[in-house]
Design a protein around this motif. Structure first.
Motif, PDB file in Angstrom:
ATOM      1  N   ILE A  34      -7.460   7.228  -3.171  1.00  0.00           N
ATOM      2  CA  ILE A  34      -6.067   6.761  -3.012  1.00  0.00           C
ATOM      3  C   ILE A  34      -5.783   5.156  -3.047  1.00  0.00           C
ATOM      4  N   HIS A  35      -6.718   4.446  -2.878  1.00  0.00           N
ATOM      5  CA  HIS A  35      -6.847   2.997  -3.293  1.00  0.00           C
ATOM      6  C   HIS A  35      -6.729   3.063  -5.037  1.00  0.00           C
ATOM      7  N   GLU A  36      -7.408   3.884  -5.642  1.00  0.00           N
ATOM      8  CA  GLU A  36      -7.509   3.605  -6.956  1.00  0.00           C
ATOM      9  C   GLU A  36      -6.000   3.903  -7.597  1.00  0.00           C
ATOM     10  N   GLY A  84      -2.990   2.397  -4.961  1.00  0.00           N
ATOM     11  CA  GLY A  84      -2.929   0.875  -5.280  1.00  0.00           C
ATOM     12  C   GLY A  84      -2.805   0.345  -6.686  1.00  0.00           C
ATOM     13  N   HIS A  85      -3.540   0.883  -7.428  1.00  0.00           N
ATOM     14  CA  HIS A  85      -3.841   0.128  -8.886  1.00  0.00           C
ATOM     15  C   HIS A  85      -2.595   0.947  -9.801  1.00  0.00           C
ATOM     16  N   ALA A  86      -2.496   2.102  -9.913  1.00  0.00           N
ATOM     17  CA  ALA A  86      -1.734   2.991 -10.974  1.00  0.00           C
ATOM     18  C   ALA A  86      -0.436   2.133 -11.336  1.00  0.00           C
ATOM     19  N   LEU A 134      -4.761  -9.684  -7.630  1.00  0.00           N
ATOM     20  CA  LEU A 134      -4.570  -8.515  -8.141  1.00  0.00           C
ATOM     21  C   LEU A 134      -4.997  -7.171  -7.006  1.00  0.00           C
ATOM     22  N   GLU A 135      -5.722  -7.901  -5.992  1.00  0.00           N
ATOM     23  CA  GLU A 135      -6.038  -6.860  -4.954  1.00  0.00           C
ATOM     24  C   GLU A 135      -5.326  -7.285  -3.617  1.00  0.00           C
ATOM     25  N   PHE A 136      -5.124  -8.419  -3.605  1.00  0.00           N
ATOM     26  CA  PHE A 136      -4.410  -9.039  -2.142  1.00  0.00           C
ATOM     27  C   PHE A 136      -3.203  -9.985  -2.364  1.00  0.00           C
TER      28      PHE A 136
HETATM   29 FE   LIG Z   1      -8.973  -2.148  -6.149  1.00  0.00          FE
END
Ligand SMILES: [Fe+2]
Length: 271
Positions: free
Chosen positions: A146-148, A151-153, A192-194
């Motif tokens: 779910i994160h990958e 979050g990122h796509a 990019l993460e937070f």
């Molecule tokens: Fe990440």
């Protein structure tokens, strides 16, 4: 006592669930059998894993409407996620490849931040494929599928963020001293993460860690200290990935964030 391929901490929600441990090991083995250059392996997700995906997407939807930055909301429909089915990494990877040249490659578990960042240079995004434990669907102590994907796509589908991700890789490959590598890791984390940005007088989330976490997205505005974006300071600020983030940085806009990162990273990448 046991010999699991994937080690979980004692306080991990799946630590005492033998079936979950077996499942994690099986998905890790799939990743280990993957050959570079081939599409990520298909995971036959279980009904209960699809349910976790559905539940998390449902819980995140109102938070995304409230807190997601513009580029995330624009990227989301391009990915064509279905609420009832976990997409295969290979499908999303093929879509991203067309949009920005990025592709996902599977990893069995946690890798070093440096290894992760180095691969970004070739527009390869190392990603896990397992699902978080169903007893704690709104929380995961480690990055899961779910994160990958959630979050990122969306940002990897945006050419500007794709370029910044690739530049993190190029800069990591170009610098040799550990202190600068640490600065790159921290900056990736806080941007990019937070990362946060201002948008029309409101604070919006840019970072994948925030956008994939029901818990963080629901609390950061009340409980984190929000500081103005300042690259030098960010690069010197340590973080703890196992806790909710106590300090976050807010850029004046997405354009300002992208502009600062691009300038700094290009300088490092060109030596
Ligand atoms: Fe990440």
């Amino acid at each position: 006592m046991d010999a699991h391929l994937i080690q979980l901490d004692q306080d991990h929600p799946g630590f005492r669930d033998p079936a979950y441990r077996v499942r994690r090991d099986a998905i890790a083995r799939l990743a280990l059998s993957h050959r570079a250059g081939e599409p990520p392996p298909q995971v036959a997700y279980l009904p209960e894993e699809h349910q976790v995906w559905s539940g998390v997407l449902e819980a995140l939807a109102p938070l995304h409407a409230r807190y997601a930055c513009r580029s995330f909301l624009e990227g989301w429909p391009k990915l064509q996620f279905e609420p009832a089915r976990i997409p295969q990494l290979s499908e999303v990877s093929a879509r991203l490849k067309q949009l920005t040249g990025f592709s996902y490659e599977p990893v069995a578990g946690l890798m070093s931040p440096r290894e992760f960042m180095e691969r970004l240079a070739a527009r390869t995004f190392l990603a896990t494929q397992y699902m978080r434990h169903p007893s704690a669907p709104l929380y995961t102590p480690e990055p899961d599928v779910i994160h990958e994907l959630v979050g990122h796509a969306p940002s990897l589908s945006d050419p500007r963020y794709a370029r910044v991700n690739a530049l993190f890789g190029e800069a990591t490959a170009a610098v040799t001293d550990d202190a600068t590598i640490q600065e790159l890791i921290r900056t990736y984390w806080f941007c990019l993460e937070f990362g946060l940005v201002r948008e029309g007088g409101e604070v919006k989330a840019v970072g994948a860690g925030l956008l994939s976490s029901f818990g963080e997205l629901g609390r950061f505005e009340r409980e984190s200290t929000l500081l103005p974006f300042e690259l030098q300071r960010i690069a010197q600020t340590p973080f703890d990935p196992t806790q909710y983030q106590a300090t976050l940085f807010v850029a004046p806009s997405e354009e300002a964030l992208l502009g600062s990162l691009t300038g700094w990273l290009e300088g490092l990448a060109s030596g």
